[in-house]
Every structure is written in C-alpha cells, then in structure tokens.
Design a protein around this motif. Structure first.
Motif, PDB file in Angstrom:
ATOM      1  N   LYS A 141      36.884  37.826  78.566  1.00 34.25           N
ATOM      2  CA  LYS A 141      37.071  37.701  77.144  1.00 34.25           C
ATOM      3  C   LYS A 141      38.509  37.251  76.756  1.00 34.25           C
ATOM      4  N   ARG A 142      38.371  36.166  75.869  1.00 34.45           N
ATOM      5  CA  ARG A 142      39.515  35.744  75.640  1.00 34.45           C
ATOM      6  C   ARG A 142      39.752  35.457  74.168  1.00 34.45           C
ATOM      7  N   PHE A 143      40.791  35.438  73.609  1.00 35.18           N
ATOM      8  CA  PHE A 143      40.843  35.001  72.202  1.00 35.18           C
ATOM      9  C   PHE A 143      42.352  34.700  71.764  1.00 35.18           C
ATOM     10  N   VAL A 144      42.276  34.128  70.510  1.00 35.31           N
ATOM     11  CA  VAL A 144      43.387  33.435  69.945  1.00 35.31           C
ATOM     12  C   VAL A 144      44.156  34.010  68.996  1.00 35.31           C
ATOM     13  N   ASP A 145      45.372  34.275  68.845  1.00 40.05           N
ATOM     14  CA  ASP A 145      46.265  35.030  67.730  1.00 40.05           C
ATOM     15  C   ASP A 145      47.032  33.976  67.147  1.00 40.05           C
ATOM     16  N   PHE A 146      47.864  34.157  65.958  1.00 38.74           N
ATOM     17  CA  PHE A 146      48.630  33.129  65.348  1.00 38.74           C
ATOM     18  C   PHE A 146      49.924  33.874  64.975  1.00 38.74           C
ATOM     19  N   ILE A 147      51.035  32.949  65.147  1.00 35.31           N
ATOM     20  CA  ILE A 147      52.336  33.496  64.737  1.00 35.31           C
ATOM     21  C   ILE A 147      52.855  32.502  63.559  1.00 35.31           C
ATOM     22  N   LYS A 148      53.156  32.862  62.359  1.00 34.32           N
ATOM     23  CA  LYS A 148      53.704  32.207  61.609  1.00 34.32           C
ATOM     24  C   LYS A 148      55.411  32.237  61.545  1.00 34.32           C
ATOM     25  N   VAL A 149      55.938  30.886  61.973  1.00 32.80           N
ATOM     26  CA  VAL A 149      57.408  30.917  62.145  1.00 32.80           C
ATOM     27  C   VAL A 149      57.935  30.348  60.876  1.00 32.80           C
ATOM     28  N   ASN A 150      58.832  31.166  60.387  1.00 34.04           N
ATOM     29  CA  ASN A 150      59.982  30.661  59.159  1.00 34.04           C
ATOM     30  C   ASN A 150      61.261  30.614  59.770  1.00 34.04           C
ATOM     31  N   ILE A 151      61.998  29.543  59.559  1.00 39.51           N
ATOM     32  CA  ILE A 151      63.412  29.411  60.185  1.00 39.51           C
ATOM     33  C   ILE A 151      63.990  28.924  58.875  1.00 39.51           C
ATOM     34  N   GLU A 152      65.156  29.495  58.510  1.00 40.03           N
ATOM     35  CA  GLU A 152      66.249  29.083  57.293  1.00 40.03           C
ATOM     36  C   GLU A 152      67.134  28.460  58.090  1.00 40.03           C
ATOM     37  N   VAL A 153      67.548  27.255  57.537  1.00 38.03           N
ATOM     38  CA  VAL A 153      68.612  26.350  58.087  1.00 38.03           C
ATOM     39  C   VAL A 153      69.739  26.390  56.987  1.00 38.03           C
ATOM     40  N   VAL A 154      70.823  27.282  57.824  1.00 38.66           N
ATOM     41  CA  VAL A 154      72.010  27.393  57.109  1.00 38.66           C
ATOM     42  C   VAL A 154      72.845  26.088  57.083  1.00 38.66           C
ATOM     43  N   ASP A 155      73.508  25.802  55.720  1.00 32.91           N
ATOM     44  CA  ASP A 155      74.058  24.444  55.504  1.00 32.91           C
ATOM     45  C   ASP A 155      75.311  24.576  56.104  1.00 32.91           C
ATOM     46  N   MET A 156      76.003  23.398  56.850  1.00 32.19           N
ATOM     47  CA  MET A 156      77.345  23.468  57.274  1.00 32.19           C
ATOM     48  C   MET A 156      78.169  22.110  56.452  1.00 32.19           C
ATOM     49  N   ASN A 157      79.287  22.052  56.357  1.00 33.30           N
ATOM     50  CA  ASN A 157      80.009  21.198  55.441  1.00 33.30           C
ATOM     51  C   ASN A 157      80.149  19.871  56.479  1.00 33.30           C
ATOM     52  N   ASP A 158      79.150  19.228  56.563  1.00 29.14           N
ATOM     53  CA  ASP A 158      79.322  17.963  57.434  1.00 29.14           C
ATOM     54  C   ASP A 158      79.134  16.757  56.957  1.00 29.14           C
ATOM     55  N   ASN A 159      79.243  16.872  55.502  1.00 31.96           N
ATOM     56  CA  ASN A 159      79.124  15.342  54.411  1.00 31.96           C
ATOM     57  C   ASN A 159      80.216  15.577  53.662  1.00 31.96           C
TER      58      ASN A 159
END
Length: 485
Positions: free
Chosen positions: A87-105
C-alpha cells in the motif's frame, strides 16, 4: 532566505513536513520551472543550485517596492505504510520561501551627463526637475538620498528641496550663462554621479499641455521589443523640436523605465524589455514635456500600461509518482505486471500551466482506453487507474494518450502517450496434451532398464522461466518407473 546567502540554502523537507524517514521512498519537485533553481539531493534535502538574483526572480518586488519576493512550489512525497509494502500513496508539501533583499545594486542614472535649459526669467524658489537614478533593489536597500557637488561654490544658486528627491530649487538670482555640478545618488553603500550642465536661455511663453491628463493602454505580454506603444501628444505640434519629452521623477516611473523608453523629441513610447504578465501586471509612469529652452515650464500626464496575459504557455504533464510494482523505463514508458488488481493507481501525474485565469486552467482526459481511466484528485493532480485486469498472454503492450488543454481563446494542447509493457506472471498451470496416456509393455527376458516406454507432453502458456516445466511421478517409490525431465 537572505539573497546574499542564498547559495548556502538547504532545507530538510522530510523533517519539516513531519514525515517518518523510513516511510518515504521518493520525493520530487513538481514544477519544472523551479527545478532550474532547486534540487533534492541524495539525503532528500532541498538545495539551491546557485545564488539567486532577487531582482531578476521577482521584478514586482524590486525598484523600491515594499512587496516581498516569495517563491512557492509543491514537492510530492511518495510514502508506504509500515504494515505492508503493497500500500503506497502520495502526499504533498507546499514550499514557501521568502527571498530577503541585499544591497547588491548601485543607483544608476540613464546617462553619464545631462543638460538643461532654464529661462533667464526664473525666480528664486522655482523648481527644476533633475533626472532621477534607478535602483533595482527593494525598499530596504533602495536609493536613499541625493546631494550636489558643484564645480564651484562661488555664486552657486541651487540646492535640493530635500535629500530624497531631485527637485532643484533656485536660491539666488541666475547671473551666469552656465552652471556645472554633479548630482550624486546614494543608497548608503554605493554612490553614482551624474554630470549636470544648466544653460540660461531667453524666456518662451508657451507652456506644454497634454491631450489627456491620464491615459490607459493595454499591451499583450508577447509584444515585440521595439514596438511603438503610445504617442504622448501635447497642445501644439512640436515644431523645430520645441518640446522635450521625458519620464517623470517618481518611484513608480522608475520601475517603468526598465521596460519602456521615450523619444525625447516626438513623445513616442516604445518597449525596450520583454513583458511577462506572470511577473508584472501593470505599470504607471509620469510623462513630462517642457520647452526646449525652459525646464521650468512643464506639462505632465500619467500613463497606465496594463499588461494582458497571452496564452503563451502550454500545459506541462509530469509523472510524479508510480505504484511500487510499476517499473519505469523512461519518461513515458513503464512495465506493469499482468496480475495488478483493478482500481490500482499505476501513475500519479501533475499538470501545470504558467498562464493565469482561463489561460492557465487545464482540463485533462485519457482517450478511449479499455484498461485505464484518468481520475482527478485535485485541480492539477491526476491518477491513472487500472480498470481491467491485463493478461500478458493476450496483451503484451497497451498505451494511453493523455490529452490536456487550457481554456484560453487560442487553446494550447499537450498530448503525452504513455506506453505500458505487460510483464509475465506465473499465473498459468501446465496442462497435458492428453488426459490419459496408455501403452502396452511386452515383458521379455531382456533387460528393459532405462528403456523408453512412453512419452508425455505438457505445455504452459506463460513465458520465459514461468513456462519451464518439470515432470515427476506421484508416489514414485511404489512404481518401477522413472521419468526423464
């Protein structure tokens, strides 16, 4: 995730998703777009492939915007129950990643130098609008201040109204024919200079006035670079280059300057960078016109550019998991044992479309098929279900064509043919060609040991080793005969 440390990013998906490691036998990023940025290593850790450029990834969060840069995608986790390996099944993970700005410009001016013409009748307190710098960083690291560096402080008649903008105020009577100075833009870490020359000219009484104070245009996201989008018209023909057109000096216009350009003599706006509705849906910009020899007499209008979504993305079909007994040959070919029970989910399939609204809404089905049925689990997840027992002896191969289309006006259709090769299972008994064999044995005084007296034949409909037959005699110890395999 900090932009400057993005190359160090790793995340334990199994631990954070509260899965037991022993129950997990597969993890996969569903969206192919994000596979360009992330991968899952042999320890099932989510790892960033390379350092992220926040401004490139999230243009809607750049150029002084306060919006966050959020990465969002789904990872499938294939699981099996401890009590049974079947017996096998599939689950799902929603990934949220916030990219924090750096002063590179650093702040960037459109050019290294600029020249303005100012009327000799300008009064103390009048304002001259200087060119603004563009800073691609987000709000926290956006351009902070401006300052002036005059070539000479003697009789220098200008100052900035405030350090946060480029409104140049006249503080003294203009007595020279020309003034030179640098306008310096700073974001605390970086400084950029613009060489400014102001020429004092005779006055002109004409004041530019645009035909519309506010106007709206709609532009398809697939519009070609260089396309002419809008003509900013004033109350007079621009005879002898009487008017000079430019973009306004405000933060919303700064964002638009990266995508649009204006012809300074005609007022025609054209596209200089590709649009993407999925990234930015609209732009606002201020258009300014002034007399060629008088920067003080200015006309303004606001232009709103609405980007229209075009059905430019086809649905993407991706197998994300499969039943334990199904073996994968390649992206669309699989081996299935013939004894799989009805209602077994052979494959789990994810479907995506990067367009929005109806252009991104996808409907899928499987063309008429005697063995398979496509069951919808969620909006973008499907299971390919076995509806009929497959007998290897009667069918060694079957296929299924999955057809997906979006609901845009010009539908994009994606077809994917799955090939299933049936593998043999030892599910057939051997059978004899006769139910009864008889022979007459004449016993003589000669030795009959190992003398063949009868031949029997049996067959098995299975294949390979499953069809190999071994013969034996029941209760062989009670008979003087033996059988040769």
């Amino acid at each position: 995730m900090l932009e400057e440390e993005s190359y160090k990013f790793t995340k334990d998906i199994i631990k954070d998703g509260h899965f037991e490691d022993s129950a997990v036998y597969g993890v996969q990023i569903i969206d192919d777009f994000w596979k360009n940025y992330f991968y899952l290593n042999h320890r099932r850790l989510l790892v960033l492939k390379d350092k992220i450029d926040r401004e490139e990834l999230c243009p809607q969060s750049s150029y002084g915007s306060t919006k966050i840069c959020l990465i969002s995608f789904v990872i499938s986790v294939s699981l099996q129950e401890k009590t049974t390996l079947e017996k096998r099944f599939v689950d799902f993970i929603k990934v949220n990643i916030e990219v924090v700005d750096m002063n590179d410009n650093p702040p960037i001016f459109p050019s290294d130098s600029v020249e303005y013409n100012v009327s000799e009748n300008s009064k103390i307190g009048d304002i001259i609008l200087l060119e603004r710098a563009i800073d691609a960083d987000g709000w926290n690291h956006f351009l902070k201040s401006y300052k002036l560096e005059p070539a000479s402080l003697v009789e220098f008649p200008f100052e900035l109204s405030n350090k946060q903008d480029t409104f140049l105020k006249i503080t003294k009577r203009l007595i020279l024919q020309e003034y030179n100075f640098n306008l310096v833009a700073s974001d605390v870490i970086h400084e950029t200079k613009l060489a400014v020359k102001i020429k004092i000219k005779k006055s002109n009484s004409v004041i530019p006035k645009f035909s519309n104070s506010t106007d709206f245009i709609f532009v398809d996201e697939n519009t070609q670079i260089g396309a002419l989008l809008y003509h900013a018209k004033t109350n007079m023909m621009n005879k002898d280059d009487m008017f000079i057109y430019s973009f306004g000096m405000d933060k919303t216009t700064d964002k638009a300057k990266a995508f649009f350009t204006i012809n300074h003599t005609s007022g025609i706006i054209s596209l200089k960078k590709s649009l993407d509705f999925e990234a930015i849906q609209s732009f606002e910009m201020v258009i300014v016109a002034h007399i060629k020899h008088d920067n003080k007499k200015v006309g303004k209008m606001k232009l709103v550019v609405n980007v229209l979504d075009v059905n430019d993305n086809s649905p993407v079909i991706k197998v994300i998991s499969k039943h334990q007994k199904v073996k994968q040959l390649n992206e669309k070919s699989f081996f299935v044992p013939e004894n799989e029970p009805i209602n077994t989910a052979l494959l789990y399939i994810a479907v995506s479309d990067r367009d929005s609204k109806e252009n991104g809404r996808v409907t899928c089905h499987v063309s008429e098929n005697r063995f398979l049925f496509l069951q919808s689990i969620t909006r973008n997840l499907f299971a390919l279900i076995l509806t009929k027992t497959v007998d290897f002896e009667n069918c060694e191969k079957f296929d299924a064509t999955m057809i997906c289309h979006d609901h845009g006006k010009e539908q994009k259709i994606k077809n994917l043919i799955f090939d299933f090769f049936v593998t043999d299972v030892n599910d057939n008994r051997p059978f004899f060609t006769q139910t009864r064999y008889e022979t007459i044995l004449w016993i003589q005084k000669v030795d009959l040991k190992e003398y063949p007296i009868l031949t029997v034949n049996a067959f098995d409909q299975d294949r390979g080793t499953n069809s190999d037959i071994c013969y034996s005699i029941l209760n062989s110890h009670d008979t003087p005969f033996e059988i040769d395999n």
